[in-house]
Design an enzyme around this catalytic site. Sequence first.
Site, PDB file in Angstrom:
ATOM      1  N   GLU A 103       0.808  -1.215   0.000  1.00  0.00           N
ATOM      2  CA  GLU A 103       0.000   0.000   0.000  1.00  0.00           C
ATOM      3  C   GLU A 103       0.850   1.277   0.000  1.00  0.00           C
ATOM      4  O   GLU A 103       0.341   2.362   0.290  1.00  0.00           O
ATOM      5  CB  GLU A 103      -0.903   0.017   1.236  1.00  0.00           C
ATOM      6  CG  GLU A 103      -1.773  -1.204   1.407  1.00  0.00           C
ATOM      7  CD  GLU A 103      -3.017  -1.199   0.538  1.00  0.00           C
ATOM      8  OE1 GLU A 103      -3.000  -0.494  -0.506  1.00  0.00           O
ATOM      9  OE2 GLU A 103      -3.978  -1.877   0.889  1.00  0.00           O
TER      10      GLU A 103
ATOM     11  N   TYR B 187     -20.451  13.064  19.077  1.00  0.00           N
ATOM     12  CA  TYR B 187     -19.638  14.264  18.824  1.00  0.00           C
ATOM     13  C   TYR B 187     -18.171  13.950  18.575  1.00  0.00           C
ATOM     14  O   TYR B 187     -17.437  14.775  18.016  1.00  0.00           O
ATOM     15  CB  TYR B 187     -19.777  15.265  19.967  1.00  0.00           C
ATOM     16  CG  TYR B 187     -19.133  14.860  21.272  1.00  0.00           C
ATOM     17  CD1 TYR B 187     -17.765  15.045  21.488  1.00  0.00           C
ATOM     18  CD2 TYR B 187     -19.881  14.297  22.296  1.00  0.00           C
ATOM     19  CE1 TYR B 187     -17.167  14.674  22.677  1.00  0.00           C
ATOM     20  CE2 TYR B 187     -19.289  13.921  23.494  1.00  0.00           C
ATOM     21  CZ  TYR B 187     -17.934  14.116  23.678  1.00  0.00           C
ATOM     22  OH  TYR B 187     -17.335  13.735  24.850  1.00  0.00           O
TER      23      TYR B 187
ATOM     24  N   HIS C 239     -12.612  -3.200   2.723  1.00  0.00           N
ATOM     25  CA  HIS C 239     -11.167  -3.254   2.933  1.00  0.00           C
ATOM     26  C   HIS C 239     -10.793  -2.900   4.373  1.00  0.00           C
ATOM     27  O   HIS C 239     -10.293  -3.751   5.105  1.00  0.00           O
ATOM     28  CB  HIS C 239     -10.490  -2.303   1.937  1.00  0.00           C
ATOM     29  CG  HIS C 239      -9.009  -2.338   1.928  1.00  0.00           C
ATOM     30  ND1 HIS C 239      -8.243  -1.951   0.845  1.00  0.00           N
ATOM     31  CD2 HIS C 239      -8.106  -2.667   2.887  1.00  0.00           C
ATOM     32  CE1 HIS C 239      -6.961  -2.073   1.130  1.00  0.00           C
ATOM     33  NE2 HIS C 239      -6.851  -2.499   2.380  1.00  0.00           N
TER      34      HIS C 239
ATOM     35  N   TYR D  96      -7.941  19.479  21.851  1.00  0.00           N
ATOM     36  CA  TYR D  96      -8.453  18.343  22.620  1.00  0.00           C
ATOM     37  C   TYR D  96      -7.684  17.080  22.260  1.00  0.00           C
ATOM     38  O   TYR D  96      -7.144  16.958  21.182  1.00  0.00           O
ATOM     39  CB  TYR D  96      -9.940  18.134  22.315  1.00  0.00           C
ATOM     40  CG  TYR D  96     -10.577  16.963  23.028  1.00  0.00           C
ATOM     41  CD1 TYR D  96     -11.117  17.102  24.293  1.00  0.00           C
ATOM     42  CD2 TYR D  96     -10.634  15.708  22.425  1.00  0.00           C
ATOM     43  CE1 TYR D  96     -11.706  16.037  24.954  1.00  0.00           C
ATOM     44  CE2 TYR D  96     -11.217  14.627  23.074  1.00  0.00           C
ATOM     45  CZ  TYR D  96     -11.752  14.796  24.330  1.00  0.00           C
ATOM     46  OH  TYR D  96     -12.319  13.731  24.974  1.00  0.00           O
TER      47      TYR D  96
ATOM     48  N   HIS E 250      -7.349  -2.811   9.680  1.00  0.00           N
ATOM     49  CA  HIS E 250      -8.446  -3.700   9.312  1.00  0.00           C
ATOM     50  C   HIS E 250      -9.255  -4.031  10.573  1.00  0.00           C
ATOM     51  O   HIS E 250      -9.634  -5.172  10.786  1.00  0.00           O
ATOM     52  CB  HIS E 250      -7.907  -4.992   8.707  1.00  0.00           C
ATOM     53  CG  HIS E 250      -7.207  -4.808   7.392  1.00  0.00           C
ATOM     54  ND1 HIS E 250      -6.619  -5.864   6.719  1.00  0.00           N
ATOM     55  CD2 HIS E 250      -7.014  -3.716   6.611  1.00  0.00           C
ATOM     56  CE1 HIS E 250      -6.076  -5.419   5.594  1.00  0.00           C
ATOM     57  NE2 HIS E 250      -6.302  -4.113   5.504  1.00  0.00           N
TER      58      HIS E 250
ATOM     59  N   HIS F 275      -3.010   2.536   8.589  1.00  0.00           N
ATOM     60  CA  HIS F 275      -4.049   1.801   7.865  1.00  0.00           C
ATOM     61  C   HIS F 275      -4.381   0.570   8.692  1.00  0.00           C
ATOM     62  O   HIS F 275      -3.483  -0.152   9.147  1.00  0.00           O
ATOM     63  CB  HIS F 275      -3.544   1.400   6.481  1.00  0.00           C
ATOM     64  CG  HIS F 275      -4.431   0.433   5.766  1.00  0.00           C
ATOM     65  ND1 HIS F 275      -5.799   0.567   5.707  1.00  0.00           N
ATOM     66  CD2 HIS F 275      -4.135  -0.702   5.077  1.00  0.00           C
ATOM     67  CE1 HIS F 275      -6.304  -0.434   5.007  1.00  0.00           C
ATOM     68  NE2 HIS F 275      -5.314  -1.219   4.620  1.00  0.00           N
TER      69      HIS F 275
END
Length: 220
Positions: free
Chosen positions: A75, A115, A157, A210, A96, A94
């Site tokens: 990737e 929120y 994916h 935050y 899964h 990334h």
Amino acid sequence: MNERDERAAIVDAAREMERLGLNHGSAGNLSLRIGEAALVTPSGVPSRELSPGLIARLPLAGEGAFDGPLPPSSEWRFHLDIYRSRPDVNAIAHMHSPYATTIATLRRDIPAVHYMIAAFGGPTVRCVDYAPYGTAELSRLVVAGLADRDGVLLANHGAIVTGATMRRTLWRAVELEALAQVFYLGALAGEPVVLSDDEIMRTVERFKTYGTRESSKELS
């Protein structure tokens, strides 16, 4: 942080993501921007076997050329393209993870049912269309899906989160999976009430200070 420390930070983050159930085995991948290059986890190496020396180094201006004992994740393309298009992003994860991936298989955006979606920059976390992993088409979809956002779902994916540091990115990875879980369970129970765009954008502004606290050195 110097390159040695950044390589170690990638290894620590990969192991933490597996501990938290956000990835398993060699699934998923991580990277950090370092100057005009990116440090990217190697292809097919489980997190428990990962070491700093196995991280591949790719020039941002390149097309897959790398330095390192192992090739980068398949990737690698979307890592480079995200860094090229987003100068504010210095770390990418990334994953899964179960709930985020479940929503991605439904090909649904995550709406503002809580929120905490403000942590991703807007009133939705988009789900982009399907494209095979590692392709230029998937990379194009990812970059578009991350426009003014710090998280995106990849149809059938998984998900990608971004941040100014690896610490911030890992925080977003945890929050995205929690948000996906809330959306999934809420949809099972009934019809979740969605907060207004105006409310979320006000919260986006509040969220700029935050979450995890990072020193100016970490953010540099």
